[in-house]
Write a protein that holds these residues in place. Sequence first.
Motif, short mmCIF file in Angstrom:
data_model
loop_
_atom_site.label_atom_id
_atom_site.label_comp_id
_atom_site.label_asym_id
_atom_site.label_seq_id
_atom_site.Cartn_x
_atom_site.Cartn_y
_atom_site.Cartn_z
N PHE A 170 0.91 -1.06 -0.01
CA PHE A 170 -0.01 -0.09 -0.14
C PHE A 170 0.73 1.24 0.21
O PHE A 170 1.69 1.60 0.94
N GLN A 171 1.03 2.06 -1.14
CA GLN A 171 1.93 2.85 -1.42
C GLN A 171 1.34 4.15 -1.54
O GLN A 171 0.55 4.48 -2.47
N LEU A 172 1.57 5.19 -0.62
CA LEU A 172 0.97 6.61 -0.65
C LEU A 172 2.02 7.49 -0.99
O LEU A 172 3.26 7.72 -0.57
N PHE A 173 1.46 8.77 -1.76
CA PHE A 173 2.42 9.64 -2.53
C PHE A 173 1.90 10.74 -2.31
O PHE A 173 0.59 11.33 -2.68
N ALA A 174 2.54 11.90 -1.77
CA ALA A 174 1.99 13.32 -1.87
C ALA A 174 2.56 13.76 -3.13
O ALA A 174 3.95 13.71 -3.12
N LEU A 175 1.86 14.82 -3.68
CA LEU A 175 2.23 15.53 -4.89
C LEU A 175 2.17 17.01 -4.71
O LEU A 175 1.43 17.46 -3.99
N ASP A 176 3.02 17.68 -5.36
CA ASP A 176 3.26 19.02 -5.09
C ASP A 176 2.28 19.86 -6.06
O ASP A 176 2.36 21.04 -6.26
N ALA A 177 1.43 18.89 -6.92
CA ALA A 177 0.31 19.46 -7.66
C ALA A 177 -0.83 18.63 -7.94
O ALA A 177 -0.70 17.45 -7.40
N ALA A 178 -1.97 19.00 -8.44
CA ALA A 178 -2.90 18.01 -8.67
C ALA A 178 -3.24 17.83 -10.33
O ALA A 178 -3.94 18.68 -10.89
N PRO A 179 -2.45 16.95 -10.51
CA PRO A 179 -2.49 16.69 -12.16
C PRO A 179 -3.82 16.18 -12.80
O PRO A 179 -4.67 15.74 -11.87
N THR A 180 -4.07 16.42 -13.78
CA THR A 180 -5.37 16.15 -14.42
C THR A 180 -5.16 14.62 -15.00
O THR A 180 -4.96 14.56 -16.12
N PHE A 181 -5.66 13.81 -14.14
CA PHE A 181 -5.44 12.18 -14.62
C PHE A 181 -7.06 12.10 -15.60
O PHE A 181 -7.83 12.79 -15.37
N SER A 182 -6.70 11.14 -16.36
CA SER A 182 -7.88 10.68 -17.05
C SER A 182 -9.12 9.90 -16.12
O SER A 182 -8.94 9.82 -14.97
N GLN A 183 -10.11 9.49 -16.85
CA GLN A 183 -11.37 8.92 -15.84
C GLN A 183 -10.81 7.84 -15.14
O GLN A 183 -11.15 7.55 -13.93
N ALA A 184 -9.89 6.97 -15.74
CA ALA A 184 -9.19 5.84 -14.86
C ALA A 184 -8.11 5.51 -15.49
O ALA A 184 -7.63 4.57 -16.31
N PRO A 185 -7.32 6.20 -14.62
CA PRO A 185 -5.74 6.07 -14.92
C PRO A 185 -5.11 4.93 -14.73
O PRO A 185 -5.29 4.45 -13.83
N GLY A 186 -4.27 4.37 -15.61
CA GLY A 186 -3.33 3.38 -15.24
C GLY A 186 -2.20 3.27 -14.57
O GLY A 186 -1.90 4.80 -14.21
N ARG A 187 -1.40 2.38 -14.53
CA ARG A 187 -0.15 2.51 -13.67
C ARG A 187 0.76 3.52 -14.46
O ARG A 187 1.53 4.50 -13.75
N ASP A 188 1.14 3.50 -15.70
CA ASP A 188 2.01 4.07 -16.37
C ASP A 188 1.65 5.75 -16.32
O ASP A 188 2.66 6.38 -16.04
N GLU A 189 0.32 6.10 -16.55
CA GLU A 189 0.12 7.63 -16.25
C GLU A 189 0.28 8.13 -14.93
O GLU A 189 0.88 9.04 -14.88
N VAL A 190 0.07 6.97 -13.82
CA VAL A 190 -0.02 7.52 -12.67
C VAL A 190 1.78 7.57 -12.27
O VAL A 190 2.04 8.63 -11.43
N PHE A 191 2.62 6.80 -12.80
CA PHE A 191 3.91 6.59 -12.45
C PHE A 191 4.61 7.80 -13.00
O PHE A 191 5.36 8.64 -12.56
N ASP A 192 3.97 8.36 -14.36
CA ASP A 192 4.54 9.59 -14.99
C ASP A 192 4.36 10.96 -14.02
O ASP A 192 5.42 11.61 -13.87
N ALA A 193 2.99 11.01 -13.54
CA ALA A 193 2.76 11.93 -12.77
C ALA A 193 3.50 11.88 -11.46
O ALA A 193 3.87 13.19 -10.84
N LEU A 194 3.77 10.86 -10.94
CA LEU A 194 4.46 10.64 -9.56
C LEU A 194 5.87 11.28 -9.72
O LEU A 194 6.60 11.90 -9.02
#
Length: 209
Positions: free
Chosen positions: A150-174
Amino acid sequence: MLEKLPGAIGHALHDVRAGLDAIVFNTLGLRQGMGSISVTSLAFADHAPLPPRYTADGEGLSPPVQWTGVPSNAASLVLVVEDADSPTPHPLVHAIAVDLPAGDGALAEAALASTDTPGTGVHTGRNSYLQAAWLPPDPPPGHGVHRYAFQLFALDAAPTFSQAPGRDEVFDALRAHALASGLLIGTCERPDGSIKIDEAAPVGPVIAG
Protein backbone atom coordinates in the motif's frame (compact mmCIF):
# COMPACT_ATOMS: atom_id res chain seq x y z
CA MET A 1 -10.45 -17.35 -9.75
CA LEU A 2 -6.91 -18.35 -8.73
CA GLU A 3 -8.15 -20.38 -5.77
CA LYS A 4 -9.17 -23.07 -8.29
CA LEU A 5 -5.62 -23.55 -9.59
CA PRO A 6 -3.96 -26.84 -8.55
CA GLY A 7 -1.46 -26.39 -5.72
CA ALA A 8 1.18 -28.06 -7.88
CA ILE A 9 1.16 -25.04 -10.18
CA GLY A 10 1.70 -22.70 -7.27
CA HIS A 11 4.63 -24.77 -6.07
CA ALA A 12 6.12 -24.86 -9.58
CA LEU A 13 5.94 -21.07 -9.77
CA HIS A 14 7.18 -20.51 -6.21
CA ASP A 15 10.34 -18.68 -7.26
CA VAL A 16 8.64 -16.72 -10.07
CA ARG A 17 7.87 -13.36 -8.49
CA ALA A 18 7.83 -9.76 -9.65
CA GLY A 19 9.81 -8.69 -6.58
CA LEU A 20 9.53 -5.93 -4.01
CA ASP A 21 12.19 -3.97 -5.90
CA ALA A 22 9.75 -3.63 -8.80
CA ILE A 23 6.91 -1.83 -6.97
CA VAL A 24 6.35 1.87 -7.69
CA PHE A 25 7.76 2.90 -4.30
CA ASN A 26 11.14 1.33 -5.13
CA THR A 27 11.36 2.14 -8.85
CA LEU A 28 10.26 5.76 -8.82
CA GLY A 29 13.73 7.06 -8.01
CA LEU A 30 12.54 9.26 -5.17
CA ARG A 31 14.63 12.38 -4.81
CA GLN A 32 17.04 12.66 -1.88
CA GLY A 33 15.47 14.47 1.03
CA MET A 34 11.93 13.50 0.04
CA GLY A 35 9.59 13.38 3.01
CA SER A 36 8.27 10.24 4.68
CA ILE A 37 4.58 9.58 5.29
CA SER A 38 3.36 7.15 7.96
CA VAL A 39 0.82 4.71 6.45
CA THR A 40 -1.10 2.39 8.78
CA SER A 41 -4.33 0.39 8.95
CA LEU A 42 -6.80 -0.38 11.71
CA ALA A 43 -7.26 -3.82 10.13
CA PHE A 44 -3.68 -5.15 10.00
CA ALA A 45 -0.15 -4.33 11.13
CA ASP A 46 2.79 -3.74 8.80
CA HIS A 47 3.93 -7.05 7.25
CA ALA A 48 1.05 -8.87 8.96
CA PRO A 49 -1.76 -10.89 7.33
CA LEU A 50 -4.69 -9.14 5.71
CA PRO A 51 -7.96 -10.31 7.31
CA PRO A 52 -9.89 -12.61 4.93
CA ARG A 53 -12.73 -10.09 4.54
CA TYR A 54 -10.39 -7.98 2.39
CA THR A 55 -9.33 -10.87 0.12
CA ALA A 56 -10.97 -13.11 -2.49
CA ASP A 57 -11.62 -15.63 0.31
CA GLY A 58 -13.98 -13.19 2.04
CA GLU A 59 -16.12 -10.21 1.13
CA GLY A 60 -13.34 -8.74 -1.00
CA LEU A 61 -13.64 -5.25 0.48
CA SER A 62 -10.87 -2.68 0.33
CA PRO A 63 -9.27 -2.35 3.79
CA PRO A 64 -9.18 0.85 5.86
CA VAL A 65 -5.96 2.82 5.44
CA GLN A 66 -4.85 6.00 7.19
CA TRP A 67 -1.83 8.29 6.94
CA THR A 68 -0.05 11.07 8.79
CA GLY A 69 2.96 13.26 8.08
CA VAL A 70 1.82 14.65 4.72
CA PRO A 71 3.86 17.79 3.86
CA SER A 72 2.00 21.07 4.27
CA ASN A 73 2.75 22.04 0.67
CA ALA A 74 1.19 18.89 -0.81
CA ALA A 75 -1.60 19.50 -3.33
CA SER A 76 -2.95 15.95 -3.72
CA LEU A 77 -2.33 12.33 -2.79
CA VAL A 78 -2.16 9.09 -4.77
CA LEU A 79 -2.50 5.52 -3.46
CA VAL A 80 -1.15 2.54 -5.39
CA VAL A 81 -1.55 -1.06 -4.18
CA GLU A 82 0.58 -3.75 -5.83
CA ASP A 83 1.32 -7.44 -5.27
CA ALA A 84 5.11 -7.69 -5.09
CA ASP A 85 4.99 -11.50 -5.31
CA SER A 86 2.70 -12.05 -8.28
CA PRO A 87 4.13 -14.64 -10.72
CA THR A 88 4.25 -11.99 -13.44
CA PRO A 89 6.99 -9.83 -15.02
CA HIS A 90 5.69 -6.78 -13.16
CA PRO A 91 3.81 -6.43 -9.85
CA LEU A 92 0.08 -6.95 -10.17
CA VAL A 93 -1.81 -3.70 -9.57
CA HIS A 94 -4.68 -4.21 -7.12
CA ALA A 95 -5.80 -0.61 -6.74
CA ILE A 96 -5.07 2.96 -7.79
CA ALA A 97 -6.72 5.96 -6.14
CA VAL A 98 -5.90 9.50 -7.31
CA ASP A 99 -6.99 13.04 -6.43
CA LEU A 100 -7.12 12.20 -2.72
CA PRO A 101 -7.28 15.35 -0.56
CA ALA A 102 -3.91 16.65 0.61
CA GLY A 103 -3.15 16.36 4.32
CA ASP A 104 -3.41 13.66 6.95
CA GLY A 105 -6.44 11.48 6.35
CA ALA A 106 -7.81 8.03 5.66
CA LEU A 107 -9.80 5.76 3.41
CA ALA A 108 -12.52 3.87 5.26
CA GLU A 109 -13.25 0.19 4.75
CA ALA A 110 -14.88 -0.41 1.34
CA ALA A 111 -14.04 3.13 0.20
CA LEU A 112 -12.83 1.73 -3.12
CA ALA A 113 -15.36 0.16 -5.46
CA SER A 114 -15.18 -3.63 -5.75
CA THR A 115 -17.26 -6.42 -7.27
CA ASP A 116 -20.15 -6.11 -4.82
CA THR A 117 -19.44 -2.68 -3.33
CA PRO A 118 -20.02 0.71 -5.01
CA GLY A 119 -17.33 2.52 -3.00
CA THR A 120 -17.56 6.09 -1.77
CA GLY A 121 -16.82 8.02 -4.95
CA VAL A 122 -13.01 7.91 -4.79
CA HIS A 123 -11.38 8.63 -8.18
CA THR A 124 -10.15 5.13 -8.93
CA GLY A 125 -7.65 4.05 -11.57
CA ARG A 126 -7.38 0.75 -13.44
CA ASN A 127 -6.04 -2.37 -11.76
CA SER A 128 -4.20 -5.07 -13.71
CA TYR A 129 -7.55 -6.58 -14.74
CA LEU A 130 -8.40 -3.21 -16.36
CA GLN A 131 -11.13 -2.52 -13.80
CA ALA A 132 -11.45 0.81 -11.99
CA ALA A 133 -11.87 -1.01 -8.68
CA TRP A 134 -10.20 -2.79 -5.77
CA LEU A 135 -8.90 -6.19 -6.87
CA PRO A 136 -9.02 -8.47 -3.80
CA PRO A 137 -5.84 -10.47 -3.07
CA ASP A 138 -6.16 -13.91 -4.65
CA PRO A 139 -2.76 -15.66 -4.62
CA PRO A 140 -2.33 -19.06 -6.28
CA PRO A 141 -2.56 -22.03 -3.89
CA GLY A 142 0.86 -23.23 -2.78
CA HIS A 143 2.71 -20.19 -4.12
CA GLY A 144 3.68 -18.95 -0.68
CA VAL A 145 3.26 -15.61 1.05
CA HIS A 146 2.40 -12.62 -1.13
CA ARG A 147 3.24 -9.07 -0.03
CA TYR A 148 0.71 -6.37 -0.89
CA ALA A 149 2.28 -2.90 -0.95
CA PHE A 150 0.00 0.00 0.00
CA GLN A 151 2.00 2.96 -1.34
CA LEU A 152 0.94 6.54 -0.65
CA PHE A 153 2.46 9.52 -2.45
CA ALA A 154 2.08 13.25 -1.81
CA LEU A 155 2.27 15.46 -4.91
CA ASP A 156 3.18 19.13 -5.22
CA ALA A 157 0.41 19.58 -7.80
CA ALA A 158 -2.97 18.10 -8.67
CA PRO A 159 -2.45 16.61 -12.14
CA THR A 160 -5.42 16.16 -14.44
CA PHE A 161 -5.78 12.40 -14.58
CA SER A 162 -7.91 10.54 -17.11
CA GLN A 163 -11.19 8.99 -16.00
CA ALA A 164 -9.51 5.71 -15.01
CA PRO A 165 -5.73 6.20 -15.08
CA GLY A 166 -3.46 3.18 -15.34
CA ARG A 167 -0.11 2.53 -13.69
CA ASP A 168 1.98 4.18 -16.43
CA GLU A 169 -0.02 7.41 -16.35
CA VAL A 170 0.16 7.59 -12.57
CA PHE A 171 3.87 6.71 -12.56
CA ASP A 172 4.63 9.63 -14.91
CA ALA A 173 2.72 12.03 -12.65
CA LEU A 174 4.55 10.77 -9.57
CA ARG A 175 7.93 11.05 -11.23
CA ALA A 176 7.21 14.71 -11.98
CA HIS A 177 5.44 15.77 -8.78
CA ALA A 178 6.10 13.40 -5.83
CA LEU A 179 7.09 15.18 -2.60
CA ALA A 180 6.82 12.42 -0.02
CA SER A 181 5.88 8.78 0.22
CA GLY A 182 4.89 6.04 2.63
CA LEU A 183 4.60 2.26 2.50
CA LEU A 184 2.50 -0.33 4.34
CA ILE A 185 2.76 -4.07 3.62
CA GLY A 186 -0.06 -6.55 4.14
CA THR A 187 0.43 -10.26 3.45
CA CYS A 188 -1.71 -13.10 2.16
CA GLU A 189 -1.14 -16.80 1.46
CA ARG A 190 -3.36 -19.57 0.19
CA PRO A 191 -2.07 -23.04 1.19
CA ASP A 192 -2.64 -25.89 -1.24
CA GLY A 193 -4.99 -28.77 -0.47
CA SER A 194 -2.15 -31.13 0.37
CA ILE A 195 -1.39 -29.35 3.63
CA LYS A 196 -2.91 -31.11 6.60
CA ILE A 197 -4.55 -28.81 9.12
CA ASP A 198 -4.50 -29.74 12.79
CA GLU A 199 -8.17 -29.51 13.75
CA ALA A 200 -7.15 -29.14 17.40
CA ALA A 201 -5.06 -26.07 16.68
CA PRO A 202 -6.54 -22.65 17.46
CA VAL A 203 -8.09 -20.93 14.47
CA GLY A 204 -6.57 -17.57 13.49
CA PRO A 205 -6.06 -15.38 10.46
CA VAL A 206 -4.60 -17.14 7.44
CA ILE A 207 -1.36 -15.55 6.23
CA ALA A 208 -2.08 -14.35 2.70
CA GLY A 209 -0.60 -12.21 0.01
